[in-house]
Design a protein around this motif. Structure first.
Motif, PDB file in Angstrom:
ATOM      1  N   VAL A 266       0.846  -1.182   0.000  1.00 16.11           N
ATOM      2  CA  VAL A 266       0.000   0.000   0.000  1.00 16.11           C
ATOM      3  C   VAL A 266       0.889   1.241   0.000  1.00 16.11           C
ATOM      4  N   SER A 267       0.581   2.153  -0.890  1.00 12.22           N
ATOM      5  CA  SER A 267       1.288   3.426  -0.945  1.00 12.22           C
ATOM      6  C   SER A 267       0.305   4.539  -0.626  1.00 12.22           C
ATOM      7  N   MET A 268       0.580   5.275   0.437  1.00 11.11           N
ATOM      8  CA  MET A 268      -0.269   6.385   0.854  1.00 11.11           C
ATOM      9  C   MET A 268       0.302   7.700   0.350  1.00 11.11           C
ATOM     10  N   ARG A 269      -0.595   8.608  -0.021  1.00 12.63           N
ATOM     11  CA  ARG A 269      -0.136   9.918  -0.509  1.00 12.63           C
ATOM     12  C   ARG A 269       0.617  10.666   0.587  1.00 12.63           C
ATOM     13  N   ARG A 270       0.149  10.507   1.811  1.00  6.48           N
ATOM     14  CA  ARG A 270       0.838  11.060   2.970  1.00  6.48           C
ATOM     15  C   ARG A 270       0.541  10.169   4.159  1.00  6.48           C
ATOM     16  N   TRP A 271       1.310  10.304   5.227  1.00  9.68           N
ATOM     17  CA  TRP A 271       1.171   9.375   6.358  1.00  9.68           C
ATOM     18  C   TRP A 271       0.502   9.998   7.576  1.00  9.68           C
ATOM     19  N   TYR A 321       8.431  14.755  10.488  1.00  8.13           N
ATOM     20  CA  TYR A 321       8.620  13.313  10.332  1.00  8.13           C
ATOM     21  C   TYR A 321       8.547  12.916   8.856  1.00  8.13           C
ATOM     22  N   GLU A 322       7.545  13.419   8.164  1.00  4.94           N
ATOM     23  CA  GLU A 322       7.374  13.053   6.758  1.00  4.94           C
ATOM     24  C   GLU A 322       8.539  13.555   5.904  1.00  4.94           C
ATOM     25  N   LYS A 326      10.269  10.379   4.051  1.00  6.56           N
ATOM     26  CA  LYS A 326       9.605  10.066   2.783  1.00  6.56           C
ATOM     27  C   LYS A 326      10.528   9.442   1.742  1.00  6.56           C
ATOM     28  N   HIS A 327      11.738   9.941   1.600  1.00  2.00           N
ATOM     29  CA  HIS A 327      12.620   9.405   0.554  1.00  2.00           C
ATOM     30  C   HIS A 327      13.025   7.961   0.859  1.00  2.00           C
ATOM     31  N   PHE A 331      11.754   4.645  -1.256  1.00  2.00           N
ATOM     32  CA  PHE A 331      12.783   3.784  -1.858  1.00  2.00           C
ATOM     33  C   PHE A 331      12.526   2.324  -1.507  1.00  2.00           C
ATOM     34  N   TYR A 332      12.337   2.029  -0.227  1.00  2.00           N
ATOM     35  CA  TYR A 332      12.171   0.629   0.179  1.00  2.00           C
ATOM     36  C   TYR A 332      10.864   0.044  -0.326  1.00  2.00           C
ATOM     37  N   GLN A 333       9.818   0.849  -0.402  1.00  2.00           N
ATOM     38  CA  GLN A 333       8.569   0.348  -0.979  1.00  2.00           C
ATOM     39  C   GLN A 333       8.756  -0.022  -2.447  1.00  2.00           C
ATOM     40  N   ARG A 334       9.410   0.836  -3.196  1.00  2.00           N
ATOM     41  CA  ARG A 334       9.548   0.607  -4.635  1.00  2.00           C
ATOM     42  C   ARG A 334      10.526  -0.514  -4.944  1.00  2.00           C
ATOM     43  N   ILE A 335      11.630  -0.587  -4.224  1.00  2.00           N
ATOM     44  CA  ILE A 335      12.611  -1.631  -4.505  1.00  2.00           C
ATOM     45  C   ILE A 335      12.044  -2.999  -4.136  1.00  2.00           C
ATOM     46  N   THR A 336      11.230  -3.061  -3.076  1.00  2.00           N
ATOM     47  CA  THR A 336      10.611  -4.325  -2.698  1.00  2.00           C
ATOM     48  C   THR A 336       9.569  -4.744  -3.724  1.00  2.00           C
TER      49      THR A 336
END
Length: 391
Positions: A266-271, A321-322, A326-327, A331-336
């Protein structure tokens, strides 16, 4: 501040202990009737180990866990696909194979000692923002008292993500896994995975005290067929690919001794939204192929607690925090998401490409260095990383 935490997992208990230690009034809401140690093994990378050290529980956890020098994947033919050794990046680095239940128990005890209140049998399904705070809606129909804000750590299938109204995109992975934990002396100092194309993946993760966490990748349909065909044929299929698992597998008696788990991304626009922030798997669930879930969750909690301590204003702390996270999280979401189909998917082309490229990549010094930094949790984006001592 008066803080509610929804979800009593690794992120929730770590957040409860840190924020209670900072002097906040913390209440942790958990849907289970009794909080208790559950789950199989997890790999705590160097970045996660640093958070455990800051929390003061590292020594106790490390004493019960397995020190891992490498991760290794081997093809069905016996040829090595990849071996990444932590010491190639730094002689002091290693992974830690940990029983999730032991880590959870230590963090829960720490939260209680810090003064956090634990409310069991209280599943949060919604919330209502008021002028001066926020109230939680529980599944049993009750409403909580008013809090200053909510930390949502209710896992990859968070119901509060939808309630918050934050734009999100999600995908269910085709492949899940069967998990079990038991005695296994064949693998001691590294994570071992064996693959056959992209359709079969089995692994053994040492977790200390002579135990390993076993996992076998498969789809829900494949699991249903295996159940129909019986336990013994499945067992023989596993042992043919991974004879190292014999001690653990032979000690089980049926599928009732295993847990089937599915995964999503899941990718959220913001957290964060008004009076709520999402941390850990509630914010950025992924497949487990990089073994980063618990590590990112622990780091999330540590960074947010520091932001809140520095700002003392919830919205300002969330914004900071964001900016800080965020970077790295993207990165870890996309590489996974990119990596997962090369290990578990239908078809053969990805498997051929993986088998040709991965051995070469892992033996090329510059690429191996980047792979190790990613594994250890040191990458902060596609082009940047931060090693210990560089803060």
């Amino acid at each position: 501040m008066k803080i509610a935490i929804a979800g009593c997992g690794i992120a929730g208990t770590a957040a409860a202990s840190l924020l209670a230690q900072q002097g906040h009034e913390v209440t942790l809401f958990e849907q289970a009737v009794h909080c208790g140690p559950v789950g199989a093994g997890i790999l705590i990378q160097p970045i996660g180990q640093r958070v455990l050290q800051q929390l003061g529980v590292y020594d106790a956890i490390a004493a019960q866990s397995a020190r891992l020098n490498a991760i290794e994947a081997i093809r069905e033919s016996g040829k090595r696909l990849i071996r990444l050794e932590y010491q190639r990046l730094d002689p002091q680095l290693f992974g830690l194979g940990v029983h999730r239940g032991r880590l959870f128990a230590a963090l829960l005890d720490l939260a209680k000692q810090a003064g956090a209140q634990i409310r069991e049998g209280s599943r949060v399904i919604d919330y209502q923002v008021q002028t001066s705070g926020v109230e939680l809606q529980l599944e049993n129909g009750a409403r909580s008292e008013r809090f200053d804000f909510i930390i949502a750590t209710d896992g990859s299938r968070s119901v509060l993500r939808t309630a918050a109204g934050i734009a999100q995109r999600g995908v269910e992975y085709e492949y899940g896994a069967l998990w079990a934990t038991g005695k296994c002396s064949a693998v001691r100092d590294h994570l071992l995975q064996l693959v056959s194309g992209t359709r079969k993946l089995v692994g053994l993760l040492p977790i200390g005290q002579g135990e390993c966490s076993f996992f076998w990748g498969l789809t829900a349909d494949q699991f249903e067929r295996s159940q129909q065909q019986g336990f013994e044929p499945w067992k023989q299929e596993v042992l043919k690919l991974c004879p190292q698992a014999a001690e653990l597998i032979n000690a089980t008696h049926g599928f009732q001794d295993y847990t089937f788990t599915t995964y999503r991304s899941v990718s959220m626009r913001r957290w964060y939204a008004e009076r709520i922030i999402f941390l850990g798997d509630a914010a950025h669930p992924t497949s487990p192929h990089l073994g980063q879930g618990a590590n990112l969750a622990l780091e999330d909690v540590w960074v947010f607690a520091e932001c809140l301590q520095q700002s003392a204003d919830f919205q300002a702390a969330c914004h900071k925090y964001e900016l800080l996270r965020k970077h790295k999280l993207r990165f870890y979401q996309r590489i996974t998401a990119w990596l997962s189909p090369f290990f578990q998917s239908s078809g053969v082309i990805r498997g051929w490409g993986r088998d040709l490229c991965l051995p070469v990549m892992s033996q090329t010094p510059l690429l191996r260095e980047q792979m190790l930094k990613t594994l250890c949790g040191f990458k902060t984006g596609w082009l940047h990383s931060r090693l210990p001592g560089q803060e």
